[in-house]
Design an enzyme around this catalytic site. Structure first.
Site, PDB file in Angstrom:
ATOM      1  N   SER A 146     -13.852   2.425  -7.218  1.00  0.00           N
ATOM      2  CA  SER A 146     -14.979   2.691  -8.120  1.00  0.00           C
ATOM      3  C   SER A 146     -14.565   3.694  -9.203  1.00  0.00           C
ATOM      4  O   SER A 146     -15.018   3.593 -10.344  1.00  0.00           O
ATOM      5  CB  SER A 146     -16.196   3.185  -7.346  1.00  0.00           C
ATOM      6  OG  SER A 146     -15.855   4.278  -6.544  1.00  0.00           O
ATOM      7  N   GLU A 194       0.840  -1.207   0.000  1.00  0.00           N
ATOM      8  CA  GLU A 194       0.000   0.000   0.000  1.00  0.00           C
ATOM      9  C   GLU A 194       0.871   1.251   0.000  1.00  0.00           C
ATOM     10  O   GLU A 194       1.845   1.339   0.755  1.00  0.00           O
ATOM     11  CB  GLU A 194      -0.885  -0.033   1.252  1.00  0.00           C
ATOM     12  CG  GLU A 194      -2.269   0.506   1.032  1.00  0.00           C
ATOM     13  CD  GLU A 194      -3.116  -0.376   0.117  1.00  0.00           C
ATOM     14  OE1 GLU A 194      -3.241  -0.011  -1.075  1.00  0.00           O
ATOM     15  OE2 GLU A 194      -3.633  -1.401   0.585  1.00  0.00           O
ATOM     16  N   HIS A 195       0.503   2.181  -0.852  1.00  0.00           N
ATOM     17  CA  HIS A 195       1.248   3.439  -1.009  1.00  0.00           C
ATOM     18  C   HIS A 195       2.686   3.162  -1.444  1.00  0.00           C
ATOM     19  O   HIS A 195       3.607   3.890  -1.075  1.00  0.00           O
ATOM     20  CB  HIS A 195       1.188   4.289   0.267  1.00  0.00           C
ATOM     21  CG  HIS A 195      -0.194   4.831   0.509  1.00  0.00           C
ATOM     22  ND1 HIS A 195      -0.679   5.952  -0.110  1.00  0.00           N
ATOM     23  CD2 HIS A 195      -1.212   4.346   1.258  1.00  0.00           C
ATOM     24  CE1 HIS A 195      -1.934   6.164   0.278  1.00  0.00           C
ATOM     25  NE2 HIS A 195      -2.286   5.192   1.099  1.00  0.00           N
ATOM     26  N   ASP A 205      -4.445   0.908  -9.238  1.00  0.00           N
ATOM     27  CA  ASP A 205      -5.880   0.646  -9.378  1.00  0.00           C
ATOM     28  C   ASP A 205      -6.260   0.398 -10.828  1.00  0.00           C
ATOM     29  O   ASP A 205      -6.922  -0.596 -11.157  1.00  0.00           O
ATOM     30  CB  ASP A 205      -6.696   1.830  -8.831  1.00  0.00           C
ATOM     31  CG  ASP A 205      -6.372   2.104  -7.382  1.00  0.00           C
ATOM     32  OD1 ASP A 205      -5.682   1.279  -6.762  1.00  0.00           O
ATOM     33  OD2 ASP A 205      -6.802   3.154  -6.869  1.00  0.00           O
ATOM     34  N   GLY A 226     -16.258   5.387  -2.638  1.00  0.00           N
ATOM     35  CA  GLY A 226     -15.405   5.873  -1.560  1.00  0.00           C
ATOM     36  C   GLY A 226     -15.015   4.797  -0.571  1.00  0.00           C
ATOM     37  O   GLY A 226     -14.630   5.082   0.558  1.00  0.00           O
ATOM     38  N   SER A 227     -15.106   3.520  -0.976  1.00  0.00           N
ATOM     39  CA  SER A 227     -14.818   2.429  -0.052  1.00  0.00           C
ATOM     40  C   SER A 227     -13.375   1.951  -0.173  1.00  0.00           C
ATOM     41  O   SER A 227     -12.945   1.078   0.557  1.00  0.00           O
ATOM     42  CB  SER A 227     -15.751   1.261  -0.339  1.00  0.00           C
ATOM     43  OG  SER A 227     -15.560   0.836  -1.679  1.00  0.00           O
ATOM     44  N   GLY A 228     -12.627   2.527  -1.117  1.00  0.00           N
ATOM     45  CA  GLY A 228     -11.254   2.053  -1.326  1.00  0.00           C
ATOM     46  C   GLY A 228     -11.205   0.821  -2.212  1.00  0.00           C
ATOM     47  O   GLY A 228     -10.201   0.122  -2.248  1.00  0.00           O
ATOM     48  N   LEU A 229     -12.310   0.543  -2.922  1.00  0.00           N
ATOM     49  CA  LEU A 229     -12.318  -0.606  -3.841  1.00  0.00           C
ATOM     50  C   LEU A 229     -12.281  -0.138  -5.297  1.00  0.00           C
ATOM     51  O   LEU A 229     -12.635  -0.869  -6.214  1.00  0.00           O
ATOM     52  CB  LEU A 229     -13.537  -1.498  -3.579  1.00  0.00           C
ATOM     53  CG  LEU A 229     -13.659  -2.047  -2.152  1.00  0.00           C
ATOM     54  CD1 LEU A 229     -14.934  -2.877  -1.995  1.00  0.00           C
ATOM     55  CD2 LEU A 229     -12.446  -2.897  -1.774  1.00  0.00           C
TER      56      LEU A 229
HETATM   57  C1  GLA Z   1      -5.182   4.717  -4.073  1.00  0.00           C
HETATM   58  C2  GLA Z   1      -4.418   5.061  -5.341  1.00  0.00           C
HETATM   59  C3  GLA Z   1      -3.419   3.970  -5.702  1.00  0.00           C
HETATM   60  C4  GLA Z   1      -2.538   3.599  -4.511  1.00  0.00           C
HETATM   61  C5  GLA Z   1      -3.390   3.354  -3.266  1.00  0.00           C
HETATM   62  C6  GLA Z   1      -2.556   3.147  -2.037  1.00  0.00           C
HETATM   63  O1  GLA Z   1      -6.002   3.607  -4.281  1.00  0.00           O
HETATM   64  O2  GLA Z   1      -5.299   5.259  -6.424  1.00  0.00           O
HETATM   65  O3  GLA Z   1      -2.629   4.396  -6.787  1.00  0.00           O
HETATM   66  O4  GLA Z   1      -1.561   4.565  -4.274  1.00  0.00           O
HETATM   67  O5  GLA Z   1      -4.276   4.437  -3.024  1.00  0.00           O
HETATM   68  O6  GLA Z   1      -1.834   1.967  -2.125  1.00  0.00           O
END
Ligand code: GLA
Length: 389
Positions: free
Chosen positions: A130, A34-35, A176, A125-128
């Protein structure tokens, strides 16, 4: 809602006619890494079977029209292919419009417009992802409708990222859009973001499931925090480059980092860089562990990832920390962490088959008791990438 409902709505709104085509782009969940994607590191996401559906057809004039069936009382959003200036009042439609704009930027200006009806089942906005799903969906539509046949799925992902960075103002990495474009059923993608080389890794968890828990707390990456983290990493890299020859934080091992870290003057910025370096190494180790069927190590690395995102990268929040801590306290949970950009959104957990019911019940109850919020749970089904149906 199914694809036939979308078609019916399409004909109702845009009129009868030939050559109406259907498309799908999935959402994604990131298992670990992540990140790291804007730090030249590794990520390990997979595409989901939930996603965004689109029905589209070319028009004779220069207008582009988008209708979302996710919004009650939704109106048709319109733009003109000769004037694609960003316009705040167009709201969500700035994602597909941004992709049309990005095609133009890459020398593929459309010569006529199109109509599109959209519906998706990824919670916003769930981090999946969209938004990446909508971007890549639009890119697949454009490639097909206008015969940009030489574009690969990775090209479409890069165009989607370009539109999000330059048109919608979120300086996101490539993870993503890449996962949405290149997903493969039952596989996660081990992607090296320094050169976009990747391998598929079969996810064959015989006695466990991957469970996503939605905190229902919404994040907004555009709102600055995400871009702020990127800037902090860039600052750390610049200072490190005065003492070591690297192109990105992903080039450093943990030992290298410990050796050179003091050149990073700001203590908080040093923590951000530490996360980027250690998380990349964790991701490499986690994928190796999984290849050896060592799910226990994979889970432990997921837990470490959460702690690092919470304490060093500071992209978690109380609600998500609560979900993760509850998960950690349950027998049969092999690993649990925040997933996606952060500041709310979802957690991802590996849960033994026979512990799943208890996992859902216990977290549902405790989370509701402590926050008043009804969490939502999805058992992950890993699907294919974006495509024409
Ligand atoms: C969001 C960004 C991705 C990535 C993640 C964190 O989803 O769109 O590019 O940086 O955060 O891992």
């Amino acid at each position: 809602m199914n694809i036939q409902n979308l078609q019916e709505k399409f004909y109702e709104v845009f009129g009868p006619g030939e050559d109406v085509r259907e498309y799908f782009a999935p959402g994604r969940v990131n298992l670990i890494g992540e990140h790291t994607d804007y730090n030249g590191g590794h990520v390990f996401p997979c595409a989901l079977t939930i996603g965004t559906y689109g029905v589209a057809r070319k028009r004779e004039d220069d207008k582009i029209h988008f209708l979302s069936l996710n919004i009650d009382d939704s109106r048709v959003m319109e733009a003109d292919i000769n004037n694609l200036e960003y316009d705040d009042s167009k709201g969500w439609a700035n994602y597909p419009i941004g992709v049309v704009w990005a095609f133009g930027q890459k020398g593929m200006k459309l010569n006529q417009g199109f109509d599109m009806v959209i519906w998706g089942n990824i919670p916003n906005g769930s981090g999946l992802s969209s938004s990446a799903s909508l971007e890549v969906l639009t890119a697949v539509v454009l490639r097909d409708l206008y015969s940009f046949d030489n574009l690969s799925m990775t090209d479409l992902a890069l165009i989607g990222q370009h539109s999000e960075n330059q048109y919608n103002g979120c300086n996101c990495g490539i993870m993503d859009q890449f996962a949405v474009a290149n997903g493969k059923k039952d596989n996660a993608i081990f992607l090296d973001t320094s050169d976009l080389s990747f391998e598929y890794a079969n996810i064959k968890l015989e006695d466990a499931k991957i469970v996503i828990t939605n905190s229902k707390v919404k994040h907004s990456l555009v709102d600055g925090k995400y871009n702020e983290r990127r800037k902090e990493c860039a600052k750390a890299l610049k200072q490190l480059q005065t003492v070591v020859d690297i192109e990105s934080l992903g080039d450093l091992t943990e030992e290298d980092f410990e050796k050179y870290k003091d050149v990073i003057t700001d203590a908080e910025v040093q923590k951000r860089a530490k996360h980027a370096v250690y998380e990349n190494q964790r991701t490499i180790k986690a994928v190796k562990a999984l290849a050896n069927d060592d799910v226990e190590t994979f889970g432990r690395l997921m837990n470490e990832s959460h702690i690092s995102l919470r304490d060093d990268y500071k992209v978690s929040c109380d609600e998500v920390d609560l979900l993760v801590e509850l998960a950690w306290s349950i027998d049969g949970v092999m690993g649990s962490r925040i997933t996606g950009g952060g500041f709310g959104g979802c957690t991802v957990s590996i849960v033994k088959n026979d512990a799943v019911d208890n996992f859902v019940k216990k977290i549902e109850d405790e989370y509701k008791k402590k926050t008043g919020i009804d969490a939502e749970f999805y058992i992950v089904d890993i699907g294919d990438g974006a495509r024409k149906l």
